[in-house]
Write a protein that holds these residues in place. Structure first.
Motif, mmCIF file in Angstrom:
data_model
loop_
_atom_site.group_PDB
_atom_site.id
_atom_site.type_symbol
_atom_site.label_atom_id
_atom_site.label_comp_id
_atom_site.label_asym_id
_atom_site.label_seq_id
_atom_site.Cartn_x
_atom_site.Cartn_y
_atom_site.Cartn_z
ATOM 1 N N MET A 1 -3.858 -10.966 -4.932
ATOM 2 C CA MET A 1 -2.524 -10.679 -5.469
ATOM 3 C C MET A 1 -1.990 -9.310 -5.058
ATOM 4 O O MET A 1 -0.910 -8.912 -5.503
ATOM 5 N N ALA A 2 -2.710 -8.590 -4.214
ATOM 6 C CA ALA A 2 -2.291 -7.231 -3.872
ATOM 7 C C ALA A 2 -0.898 -7.218 -3.259
ATOM 8 O O ALA A 2 -0.092 -6.314 -3.520
ATOM 9 N N GLY A 3 -0.578 -8.222 -2.453
ATOM 10 C CA GLY A 3 0.726 -8.261 -1.807
ATOM 11 C C GLY A 3 1.866 -8.628 -2.738
ATOM 12 O O GLY A 3 3.035 -8.586 -2.334
ATOM 13 N N LEU A 4 1.536 -8.971 -3.990
ATOM 14 C CA LEU A 4 2.562 -9.357 -4.958
ATOM 15 C C LEU A 4 2.930 -8.215 -5.893
ATOM 16 O O LEU A 4 3.810 -8.361 -6.740
ATOM 17 N N VAL A 5 2.254 -7.078 -5.767
ATOM 18 C CA VAL A 5 2.523 -5.900 -6.606
ATOM 19 C C VAL A 5 2.957 -4.761 -5.703
ATOM 20 O O VAL A 5 2.276 -4.409 -4.746
ATOM 21 N N ASP A 6 4.116 -4.180 -6.031
ATOM 22 C CA ASP A 6 4.684 -3.126 -5.187
ATOM 23 C C ASP A 6 4.242 -1.728 -5.572
ATOM 24 O O ASP A 6 4.259 -0.822 -4.734
ATOM 25 N N ALA A 7 3.851 -1.527 -6.826
ATOM 26 C CA ALA A 7 3.472 -0.181 -7.269
ATOM 27 C C ALA A 7 2.612 -0.266 -8.523
ATOM 28 O O ALA A 7 2.660 -1.263 -9.258
ATOM 29 N N TYR A 8 1.834 0.786 -8.740
ATOM 30 C CA TYR A 8 0.975 0.890 -9.922
ATOM 31 C C TYR A 8 1.267 2.221 -10.612
ATOM 32 O O TYR A 8 1.132 3.280 -9.992
#
Length: 246
Positions: free
Chosen positions: A165-172
């Motif tokens: 899912m890394a490509g589905l989250v833009d920022a942390y």
């Protein structure tokens, strides 16, 4: 008869209501593994094999003492008070607080407190909710930016990487990296800044009143009850509020 080729009245297209969605992590996107599985796995890492009966009794005692991702402890020993207070601001305090609480439970397994904590640090100790990937994918495909906003003392990026899912989250926006914790509006504003999003066109989704603190930053907020590991938690409701087709 109206000309079907006329562009005077173009077909209605749904209006997307938000440009960005902020998600809490624990209790919203993922849940810690069940306590017995947690204890059995940690004991195995220490070279001990526990039967389910013993693991269940030990898990109950450890959860009562205080487990990251579990209910708050009834009592924090004085020598852990400072670390407990700072647990979401500093990685060393997060570890010290939770290993210290686990160590208050007497066992004959050397290193168990650290092994229990280490389960948190990898994706095997967590279960993303069944709704998580489909919801994030739909938002991503609709062009809605996504950030994870979490009061936490360790890096969760590897978890999303392992879950694909890394490509589905833009920022942390993680509290221990930013020095701010929810419900402080500053952490929500920082997350919006990371996404280049206007808070007034941003939705915060979480499971606690601290997540609803985003309202003070100008965001809308959706609070969903946390579900047990592996059970849907209604996360898909985000899509209607975001103006995205499921």
């Amino acid at each position: 008869m109206p000309d079907p080729e006329s562009t005077d009245h173009p077909p209605h297209r749904p209006h997307r209501q938000v440009d960005a969605v902020l998600f809490d992590f624990h209790g919203t996107l993922a849940q810690v593994e069940d306590p017995v599985t947690w204890v059995v796995a940690a004991a195995a890492a220490c070279g001990h094999e526990l039967d389910r009966g013993k693991a269940t009794v030990l898990a109950d005692r450890l959860v009562t003492a205080g487990r990251a991702g579990g209910p708050l402890p009834a009592r924090v020993p004085p020598h852990l008070a400072e670390h407990w207070s700072d647990r979401d601001l500093y990685a060393h305090s997060h570890r010290a607080a939770y290993t210290g609480l686990a160590a208050t439970v007497s066992t004959d397994m050397e290193g168990l407190a650290d092994a229990l904590y280490d389960r948190l640090l990898g994706p095997d100790g967590w279960l993303p909710y069944p709704d998580t990937a489909p919801t994030l994918r739909t938002l991503h495909d609709a062009g809605v930016k996504v950030a994870v906003v979490s009061n936490i003392g360790f890096d969760i990026r590897p978890h999303f990487e392992a879950w694909g899912m890394a490509g589905l989250v833009d920022a942390y926006a993680l509290s221990y990296e930013l020095g701010r914790t929810k419900p402080d509006p500053a952490i929500f504003l920082r997350a919006c800044g990371m996404l280049g999003a206007d808070p007034e066109r941003t939705l915060m989704v979480g499971d606690t009143p601290a997540d609803a603190g985003a309202v003070r930053a100008g965001c809308a907020a959706l609070v969903l009850p946390a579900a047990e590991p592996g059970r849907p938690n209604g996360l898909g409701a985000t899509l209607a509020l975001a103006g995205c087709a499921a």
